[in-house]
Design an enzyme around this catalytic site. Structure first.
Site, PDB file in Angstrom:
ATOM      1  N   ASP A  44      -8.735  16.798 -12.328  1.00 34.07           N
ATOM      2  CA  ASP A  44      -9.872  15.647 -12.417  1.00 34.07           C
ATOM      3  C   ASP A  44     -10.475  16.193 -11.409  1.00 34.07           C
ATOM      4  O   ASP A  44      -9.908  17.495 -11.201  1.00 34.07           O
ATOM      5  CB  ASP A  44      -9.154  14.184 -11.574  1.00 34.07           C
ATOM      6  CG  ASP A  44     -10.849  13.353 -11.181  1.00 34.07           C
ATOM      7  OD1 ASP A  44     -11.745  13.429 -10.952  1.00 34.07           O
ATOM      8  OD2 ASP A  44     -10.698  12.533 -11.923  1.00 34.07           O
ATOM      9  N   GLY A  87     -19.793   4.417 -14.322  1.00 31.32           N
ATOM     10  CA  GLY A  87     -19.674   2.981 -12.630  1.00 31.32           C
ATOM     11  C   GLY A  87     -20.267   1.739 -13.980  1.00 31.32           C
ATOM     12  O   GLY A  87     -19.805   2.073 -14.956  1.00 31.32           O
ATOM     13  N   CYS A 129     -17.700  -1.973 -23.555  1.00 32.21           N
ATOM     14  CA  CYS A 129     -19.025  -1.595 -23.844  1.00 32.21           C
ATOM     15  C   CYS A 129     -19.448  -1.329 -25.289  1.00 32.21           C
ATOM     16  O   CYS A 129     -20.390  -1.028 -25.691  1.00 32.21           O
ATOM     17  CB  CYS A 129     -19.842  -0.664 -22.881  1.00 32.21           C
ATOM     18  SG  CYS A 129     -19.581  -1.003 -20.766  1.00 32.21           S
ATOM     19  N   TYR A 158     -23.411   4.831 -22.539  1.00 32.14           N
ATOM     20  CA  TYR A 158     -22.010   4.719 -22.241  1.00 32.14           C
ATOM     21  C   TYR A 158     -21.197   4.304 -23.026  1.00 32.14           C
ATOM     22  O   TYR A 158     -20.556   5.220 -23.531  1.00 32.14           O
ATOM     23  CB  TYR A 158     -21.411   4.104 -20.568  1.00 32.14           C
ATOM     24  CG  TYR A 158     -20.218   3.829 -20.839  1.00 32.14           C
ATOM     25  CD1 TYR A 158     -18.858   4.569 -19.881  1.00 32.14           C
ATOM     26  CD2 TYR A 158     -19.887   2.135 -20.610  1.00 32.14           C
ATOM     27  CE1 TYR A 158     -18.128   3.993 -19.521  1.00 32.14           C
ATOM     28  CE2 TYR A 158     -17.926   2.161 -20.318  1.00 32.14           C
ATOM     29  CZ  TYR A 158     -17.706   3.134 -19.853  1.00 32.14           C
ATOM     30  OH  TYR A 158     -16.173   3.150 -19.543  1.00 32.14           O
ATOM     31  N   ASN A 187     -13.739  -4.529 -18.289  1.00 28.78           N
ATOM     32  CA  ASN A 187     -13.291  -5.061 -16.587  1.00 28.78           C
ATOM     33  C   ASN A 187     -11.905  -4.770 -15.758  1.00 28.78           C
ATOM     34  O   ASN A 187     -10.894  -5.840 -15.281  1.00 28.78           O
ATOM     35  CB  ASN A 187     -13.361  -6.228 -15.869  1.00 28.78           C
ATOM     36  CG  ASN A 187     -15.301  -5.935 -16.337  1.00 28.78           C
ATOM     37  OD1 ASN A 187     -16.213  -5.147 -15.888  1.00 28.78           O
ATOM     38  ND2 ASN A 187     -15.788  -7.406 -16.801  1.00 28.78           N
ATOM     39  N   LYS A 209     -19.856  -7.318  -0.373  1.00 27.81           N
ATOM     40  CA  LYS A 209     -20.260  -7.833  -0.254  1.00 27.81           C
ATOM     41  C   LYS A 209     -19.851  -9.481   1.012  1.00 27.81           C
ATOM     42  O   LYS A 209     -20.195  -9.653   2.031  1.00 27.81           O
ATOM     43  CB  LYS A 209     -21.273  -8.260  -0.726  1.00 27.81           C
ATOM     44  CG  LYS A 209     -22.261  -7.745  -1.630  1.00 27.81           C
ATOM     45  CD  LYS A 209     -23.067  -7.949  -2.437  1.00 27.81           C
ATOM     46  CE  LYS A 209     -23.921  -6.775  -3.234  1.00 27.81           C
ATOM     47  NZ  LYS A 209     -23.900  -8.005  -4.541  1.00 27.81           N
ATOM     48  N   ARG A 229     -18.036 -12.850 -17.499  1.00 28.94           N
ATOM     49  CA  ARG A 229     -17.394 -11.393 -18.331  1.00 28.94           C
ATOM     50  C   ARG A 229     -15.621 -12.556 -17.400  1.00 28.94           C
ATOM     51  O   ARG A 229     -15.125 -13.574 -17.476  1.00 28.94           O
ATOM     52  CB  ARG A 229     -17.356 -10.423 -16.877  1.00 28.94           C
ATOM     53  CG  ARG A 229     -18.693 -10.041 -16.868  1.00 28.94           C
ATOM     54  CD  ARG A 229     -18.986  -9.074 -18.193  1.00 28.94           C
ATOM     55  NE  ARG A 229     -20.476  -8.418 -18.551  1.00 28.94           N
ATOM     56  CZ  ARG A 229     -21.321  -9.104 -18.095  1.00 28.94           C
ATOM     57  NH1 ARG A 229     -21.149  -9.997 -18.774  1.00 28.94           N
ATOM     58  NH2 ARG A 229     -22.303  -8.038 -18.119  1.00 28.94           N
TER      59      ARG A 229
END
Ligand code: NAD
Length: 333
Positions: A44, A87, A129, A158, A187, A209, A229
């Protein structure tokens, strides 16, 4: 797996490279591979953020560079190529040039380096995606089947890069006989994932949150919260990756849960876990991605005789507990 690979190589004799091993899924995958007795090299541009890697070797290498890809693939049997600049929707909707630039370089160099180094298996992590926008305009949409990727109309930036790299994997099989596996994640969430800073995805953002909220506080939700989703817990993701690598399936395959719910429903589940009553403030100016998205797991079931097992509630309990701990630590710093 070739006959030689299957009959003569035990896990201990199989040398595995995980790229993106400093990231969320790569780090969990390294743990699972080491537990199963594989020899593992992690690569990485950064160390894992929350705990040290247990890979036998961990190298800091920038895989946009050809010579680093060659070095990463040296003496390697199996590659799990997870490295990507990525992201959540907030990040991928506004950094398209950088994302396509970095990820194209990583993926074309990694495939060619794997071929040149004689790697026997190569798994590429793609994404939901890549699916056409026109199939995801309705919050109550049908699950996405693998063959519905075309005619293509992927998530700009992406998603198009992922689709390009999927095709390149298939061409390396067709033209060079490199055994490729292509996994389309839907996801993935869980502990040790990005939870702040702008790259986090919706489950982590909502857990944060809620963890930060006091009694009666308001939390911000992007859009009207009715976008849908599905979410897959990290342990199921890792199990699926290992099984897909072992399978003989070379076509793209979904890896996700097929329980679709709205962001509002997700927030309700997390509020119940947190035991907090909160108010919701909706911001329609923030990016929301497609209106609806779900995985169709027919092929996964057919190919593996297995589908993800861990309920969203159980996964979110683990994830919320871990993120709440991070929030508390940060507060005390
Ligand atoms: P992550 O951001 O936590 O991990 C990706 C890792 O790649 C990071 O640690 C990053 O430092 C590394 N990386 C980026 N550029 C690099 C470079 N030039 N050289 C070497 N390493 C580099 O993301 P993740 O959630 O663990 O995702 C892993 C893979 O799965 C990615 O390819 C991602 O696109 C794909 N994916 C993830 C999800 C999800 O829900 N998490 C969904 C769809 C697809």
């Amino acid at each position: 797996m070739s006959t030689e690979d299957k009959t003569t190589k035990s896990n201990a004799n199989t040398r595995v490279l995980v790229t993106g091993a400093g990231g969320f899924i790569g780090h969990h995958l390294v743990n699972a591979l080491v537990e199963r007795g594989f020899w593992v090299r992690g690569v990485d541009i950064k160390e894992p953020e929350f705990e040290p890697s247990i890979a036998h070797e961990f190298e800091l290498l920038d895989l946009r560079r050809w010579e680093n890809c060659l070095r990463a693939c040296e003496d390697i049997d199996h590659v799990y190529n997870l490295a990507a600049n990525m992201g959540g929707i907030g990040f991928i909707s506004s950094n398209k040039a950088e994302i396509m630039h970095d990820n194209v370089l990583i993926n074309i160099h990694m495939l060619e380096a794997a071929r040149e180094r004689g790697v026997s298996r190569y798994l590429y992590t793609s994404s939901a995606c890549i699916y056409p926008m026109y199939r995801q305009n309705d919050a109550d949409c049908a699950g996405l089947k693998e063959e519905e990727a075309y005619p293509a109309d992927a998530e700009d930036g992406y998603g198009w890069e992922k689709l390009f790299s999927e095709r390149q994997c298939s061409h390396y099989w067709e033209d060079h006989g490199l055994e490729t596996r292509i996994v389309r994640f839907h996801n993935i969430f869980g502990p040790l994932g990005t939870w702040e800073g702008g790259r986090e995805k919706s489950p982590a953002a909502m857990c944060r949150k809620l963890a930060e909220a006091g009694p009666g506080d308001e939390i911000e939700i992007w859009g009207d919260g009715e976008q849908t989703r599905s979410y897959c817990y990290i342990d199921d993701c890792v199990e699926g990756l290992l099984r897909i690598m072992e399978s003989d399936h070379r076509e793209p395959i979904n890896l996700g849960q097929d329980r679709m719910l709205s962001i509002n429903e997700l927030v309700t589940i997390i509020s119940d876990i947190a035991g907090k009553e909160i108010k919701r403030r909706y911001d329609p100016s923030k990016p929301q991605g497609v209106r609806g998205r779900n995985s169709d797991n027919t092929k996964l079931r057919e190919v593996l005789g297995w589908v993800p097992q861990i309920s969203l509630e159980r996964g979110l309990e683990q994830t919320y507990a871990w993120i709440a701990e991070q929030v508390e630590r940060k507060r005390l710093r």
